[in-house]
Write a protein that holds these residues in place. Structure first.
Motif, PDB file in Angstrom:
ATOM      1  N   GLY A   1      55.999 157.500  -1.157  1.00 15.16           N
ATOM      2  CA  GLY A   1      55.117 158.216  -0.240  1.00 15.16           C
ATOM      3  C   GLY A   1      53.716 158.350  -0.790  1.00 15.16           C
ATOM      4  O   GLY A   1      52.722 158.215  -0.051  1.00 15.16           O
ATOM      5  N   ALA A   2      53.605 158.575  -2.114  1.00 13.60           N
ATOM      6  CA  ALA A   2      52.287 158.693  -2.734  1.00 13.60           C
ATOM      7  C   ALA A   2      51.527 157.380  -2.690  1.00 13.60           C
ATOM      8  O   ALA A   2      50.289 157.362  -2.626  1.00 13.60           O
ATOM      9  N   MET A   3      52.248 156.273  -2.692  1.00 12.96           N
ATOM     10  CA  MET A   3      51.581 154.961  -2.673  1.00 12.96           C
ATOM     11  C   MET A   3      50.887 154.700  -1.339  1.00 12.96           C
ATOM     12  O   MET A   3      49.938 153.922  -1.272  1.00 12.96           O
ATOM     13  N   HIS A   4      51.344 155.314  -0.277  1.00 13.11           N
ATOM     14  CA  HIS A   4      50.710 155.115   1.030  1.00 13.11           C
ATOM     15  C   HIS A   4      49.227 155.483   0.991  1.00 13.11           C
ATOM     16  O   HIS A   4      48.405 154.869   1.675  1.00 13.11           O
ATOM     17  N   ALA A   5      48.897 156.511   0.210  1.00 14.84           N
ATOM     18  CA  ALA A   5      47.516 157.009   0.198  1.00 14.84           C
ATOM     19  C   ALA A   5      46.720 156.499  -0.993  1.00 14.84           C
ATOM     20  O   ALA A   5      45.544 156.849  -1.146  1.00 14.84           O
ATOM     21  N   LYS A   6      47.330 155.670  -1.814  1.00 10.23           N
ATOM     22  CA  LYS A   6      46.672 155.222  -3.040  1.00 10.23           C
ATOM     23  C   LYS A   6      45.796 153.999  -2.760  1.00 10.23           C
ATOM     24  O   LYS A   6      46.143 153.144  -1.938  1.00 10.23           O
ATOM     25  N   HIS A   7      44.641 153.925  -3.432  1.00  5.04           N
ATOM     26  CA  HIS A   7      43.770 152.760  -3.288  1.00  5.04           C
ATOM     27  C   HIS A   7      44.127 151.725  -4.348  1.00  5.04           C
ATOM     28  O   HIS A   7      44.280 152.050  -5.528  1.00  5.04           O
ATOM     29  N   TYR A   8      44.242 150.467  -3.935  1.00  3.76           N
ATOM     30  CA  TYR A   8      44.539 149.364  -4.850  1.00  3.76           C
ATOM     31  C   TYR A   8      43.412 148.345  -4.787  1.00  3.76           C
ATOM     32  O   TYR A   8      43.006 147.925  -3.701  1.00  3.76           O
TER      33      TYR A   8
END
Length: 688
Positions: free
Chosen positions: A113-120
């Motif tokens: 779930g945290a990866m949804h909002a993370k910038h890559y």
């Protein structure tokens, strides 16, 4: 500078057209321009004599992989698919806190779930974030394999070897099969660095470095000694679809002087060399191939099914196993049939090849007369036989196994090292062939399973009235009620749940069940094994990486104490497990998609060529009846100090010789376990 600027332009402007389909002509133009950038970064050097393989320096390979831009559509698809699949993952709650002794603590859905909002900054960063998360479980059943556009391997010119010297485990170098290519590419003379003891790697004591790699990156086992066996090879052979990239462009080896513990140390930097195919860095290779039409979904062809006919459950193998390179390699590993055992007398022993190597079968065996009498050496590489005709492949497997156990012998060495599993009932069938109690009453070998509840499965069972979890099962007796061994007579097996607390979560689970393996148990009942061996004369070799169905087989053998299990390699001063990723049975998103169709529910699928699966059924111990087998420590009876495990970087001839040495140690252990032989001097240096 132009390439970097164009890469940024590709990421921001071109990639959405190429991957999201915003207009056919623009998409074609965008993809062509994307390919131009990828080609500029990903040319590499051709590898002499090997088609479609290129060589890269570390920085060039990394630039190529990082040229695949971050893509919001891929990210959403990947995360949605993983979250949907994990809802059916047997150990979703358990992994939040497994407790002693494995102490895994990871909240998978929260992390995703945290990866949804993370910038890559690029797609590689996202892929490795997912991969690192899944690796925390140390479970090969949930291995995440990056898309095809990351198909590269970083190598060093060595294989790492281990041995005990004065009761001290040492690591030293040997030449890799790729050493010549490496030497020519970098212009390095390597001979002086072979057969050298390694004191440290990148400043850490060598055992610590390999152990840390095993703990941080290996997915093959939640046991450190078994993971160490895998890491011994993977530390210098980093396949990028399976592991995060090396953090530095080179590795510093610190060597000891020959034969000295306190002499001058020598530090040498070895740069990484990358092998890659022509898909590296190509966006089109990242995209999932279109599904064939004609399946239940109309858009998702039946994957190589999890289930064959009733009572046959496929777990692992080259059809379902994500690490196909390792799986195909394991099927071709020779036995020691071509090399003499070192414990043989001066006159050559009598050797009879019963089932030869080099056949489609995953079984081979030979008998050899020597100091321990006549020993049958049997190698079982996999429990998933090859072939499109599953019935034929299964009967050939059982025929070969029966041919082996019907030969003439006094004792047996059974090699299941690195067996990745396969069809569950074949594991139970092999146990039946080795143990008289199981031959007379084969259902005593069967273990119990259950399913974690999910909204998808509940909808499927309610809509279909299914008495079995698998949509491909051909009958209602695929699974059986564990006491009566009859099929379930209502959907209560699932809809009236049992409850357990796992990882601090009170969860719902199906009733327990057993596999229906009757067709395997009843195959050729007249073909009895020649003899039943006592545990001291049935020695099973495992490197701890015997997994899935192989782990089920080992659990049956070990918990019933019907054989001597020999743990090979590992960390000499640390305990070791006989098997890994026992799980129960795996599934994948294609199967979930077919269940969704029957339940009238939409199930997301990967839009990339990434591969992933998960443990679906969980298997229970017969000794610790409330514990999933995956979290029960199963130590071997004895340990054997041998670490020359087969690997693609090792020549086949060398593997035969190395296995012959291991089999000699096994013969020595048979002699030690069965006093009365006049060849006790041939006993192996075995530690208990």
């Amino acid at each position: 500078g132009f390439v970097l600027a164009f890469t940024r332009f590709r990421s921001v402007v071109l990639e959405p057209f190429c991957t999201m389909g915003l207009g056919p002509m623009l998409a074609l133009l965008a993809c062509a321009m994307c390919a131009t950038v990828a080609n500029a970064l990903c040319n590499g050097s051709s590898m002499p004599g090997v088609a479609n393989t290129r060589l890269f320096k570390y920085d060039d390979a990394m630039a190529c992989m990082r040229s695949v831009p971050s893509n919001a559509s891929w990210l959403r698809s990947t995360l949605d698919t993983l979250e949907s699949g994990l809802d059916n993952f047997a150990f979703l709650d358990k992994m939040k806190d497994t407790g002693p002794i494995f102490n895994v603590r990871v909240d998978l859905l929260a992390e995703l779930g945290a990866m949804h909002a993370k910038h890559y900054a690029n797609d590689l960063e996202f892929q490795e974030d997912v991969q690192t998360l899944m690796a925390q479980m140390h479970d090969a059943h949930t291995m995440y394999v990056k898309p095809n556009c990351y198909n590269a391997t970083f190598i060093l010119p060595f294989v790492l070897q281990s041995k005990l010297t004065d009761k001290r485990q040492v690591i030293f170098t040997g030449p890799s099969a790729h050493a010549s290519t490496y030497s020519k590419f970098f212009g390095m003379i390597l001979d002086k660095y072979y057969d050298r003891e390694i004191f440290a790697i990148d400043g850490l004591e060598v055992m610590t470095f390999i152990g840390d790699f095993a703990q941080d990156n290996e997915v093959m086992s939640n046991d450190l000694s078994a993971s160490f066996n895998a890491a011994l090879r993977d530390v210098v052979y980093r396949r990028q679809r399976l592991f995060p990239h090396p953090p530095r462009s080179s590795v510093t080896f610190t060597f000891r002087e020959h034969g000295k513990l306190d002499g001058k140390l020598l530090n040498v930097d070895f740069p990484w060399l990358a092998f890659a195919d022509t898909d590296l860095g190509q966006v089109k290779a990242c995209i999932a191939e279109p599904k064939l039409s004609g399946s239940l979904l109309g858009k998702s062809a039946p994957a190589t099914p999890l289930a064959a006919p009733a009572g046959r459950q496929t777990q692992m193998g080259c059809k379902t196993w994500p690490d196909k390179e390792a799986c195909h390699f394991a099927r071709t590993v020779p036995s020691a049939a071509g090399a003499p055992l070192q414990s043989s007398f001066a006159t050559p022993p009598a050797r009879i090849v019963v089932v030869p190597d080099g056949r489609p079968s995953t079984i081979s065996c030979y008998a050899e007369a020597g100091a321990a009498g006549t020993v049958l050496f049997m190698k079982v590489r996999s429990f998933e036989p090859e072939g499109d005709d599953m019935d034929k492949a299964m009967t050939e497997f059982m025929d070969d196994a029966l041919t082996c156990v019907m030969a003439s012998y006094d004792s047996m060495v059974l090699d299941v090292m690195s067996n990745g599993g396969g069809i569950v009932c074949l594991g139970y069938r092999l146990a039946q062939m080795l143990v008289e109690t199981f031959w007379e009453e084969p259902t005593k070998a069967l273990y119990e399973y259950d399913l974690r509840h999910s909204p998808l499965m509940a909808a499927y069972i309610k809509a279909s009235g299914a008495l079995t979890p698998d949509p491909d099962a051909t009958g209602d007796d695929f699974i059986l009620e564990p006491k009566s061994l009859q099929r379930f007579n209502s959907t209560a097996w699932y809809m009236e749940p049992s409850q357990y607390v796992r990882g601090g979560v009170l969860g719902n689970y199906s009733h327990r069940f057993k596999m229906n393996c009757s067709s395997c148990f009843q195959y050729r009942p007249e073909a009895r094994p020649r003899k039943w061996l006592p545990p001291s004369k049935l020695l099973i070799l495992t490197d701890g990486l015997c997994g899935s169905t192989c782990a089920t087989f080992m659990m049956v053998i070990n918990e019933h104490r019907v054989a001597t299990t020999a743990g090979v390699g590992g960390i000499s001063e640390f305990t070791m497990a006989v098997s890994s990723f026992a799980g129960g049975a795996v599934s994948n998103m294609d199967v979930m998609g077919r269940i969704g169709e029957l339940a009238n529910r939409s199930v997301p699928q990967f839009s990339t060529s990434a591969r992933w699966q998960f443990t679906w059924y969980e298997l229970y111990s017969q000794v610790y009846t409330n514990s999933p087998v995956q979290f029960v420590m199963q130590p071997p009876t004895v340990r054997i100090p041998w670490w020359d495990f087969p690997h693609p970087t090792m020549p086949a001839g060398q593997t035969e010789q190395d296995l012959a040495r291991l089999y000699s140690l096994a013969v020595g252990e048979l002699i030690r376990l069965n006093p009365g032989s006049d060849a006790g001097s041939l006993g192996a240096d075995v530690y208990v």
